[in-house]
Design an enzyme around this catalytic site. Sequence first.
Site, short mmCIF file in Angstrom:
data_model
loop_
_atom_site.label_atom_id
_atom_site.label_comp_id
_atom_site.label_asym_id
_atom_site.label_seq_id
_atom_site.Cartn_x
_atom_site.Cartn_y
_atom_site.Cartn_z
N LYS A 242 0.82 -1.21 0.00
CA LYS A 242 0.00 0.00 0.00
C LYS A 242 0.86 1.26 0.00
CE LYS A 242 -4.31 -2.05 1.27
NZ LYS A 242 -5.45 -2.17 2.19
N ARG B 73 -2.92 -10.73 4.45
CA ARG B 73 -3.33 -10.71 3.05
C ARG B 73 -2.25 -10.01 2.25
NH1 ARG B 73 -6.28 -7.47 -0.59
NH2 ARG B 73 -7.67 -8.70 -1.97
#
Length: 330
Positions: free
Chosen positions: A269, A304
């Site tokens: 991210k 994840r």
Amino acid sequence: MRYLMPLPRPDADGPRLAAGWLRFDRVAVLTRQAAPEIVPVGRLSDADLTPLTAARPDIAGLTFDRPRIMGILNVTPDSFSDGGLFLTPEAALDRARAMAAADLLDIGGESTRPGAEEVSPEEEAARVLPVLTALKGRKLSIDTRKADVARAALEAGAALVNDVSAMTHDPAMAEAVARANAPICLMHSVGTPQTMQDNPAYDDVVLDVFDALAERIAAAEAAGIPRARIIADPGIGFGKTQAHNLALLRRIGLFHGLGVPILLGASRKRFIGDIGGAVTAADRMPGTLAVTLAAVAQGIQMHRVHDVAEVAQGLALWRETGDWNGPVWH
């Protein structure tokens, strides 16, 4: 209201955190009115300790006595990191084979990156169903906000629904999951992908997200989804600034108080790139691994990630070299 964050440490002789690989003998007591207070576990009631110490029930055939890896498989043209790379079933299957170390593969047919446009249930299902069918025999989850897609995916072999809206996008999702006796991951987010990064604000991001997830868990239970089939995700990057993300990561252990397994989805991210100097998402694996191991050191059960093999290698080394009560998984 008071919130309890367990504080694991290598020499702790207290209870195991969620019956997992860490022990803790102190907690940080957080409130909205005062500075944190450090309290030994001996001063806590059984009611306080039970959510922090109880073993988490198996979900999708997985135990949570060790960290688990959820591999990301985006069958989309526009995901922020790998959009378009695995859009065809053949490319998706090749990618799935490369993620052999994943405990679970999360198949998604709609990007939920900031600014992403919604796709129809029909288009989303057309993207994911061939991949789900081809991957029968692997443990699979479906990353969707839509009840119709969830129903079709569960029939095609998915064992878990991963809903980034925590069942708020589609009012039919709760009934679909409950009727299928399926487990669900409830993620915290605000607004929609189009609006979620428009100046997100919180009174206290950690406590606000905790309360919001507690409310969504209660809503799921009221709809007939037992707590034993629920995973919670604080939603890194979904309606959060870099400061919000870092605050959540520093205190992510607080979410054990929800009494369910916790999933972390921070892979590649933007905040990792901003802090680590990696403009391209694919170059953020080292930062992703660092965040993952920091969360493992707080007992977070599921991770994840895009870079499955690299994270699995990092976990293997952490297991063999760490001194957090001698990691107990094999």
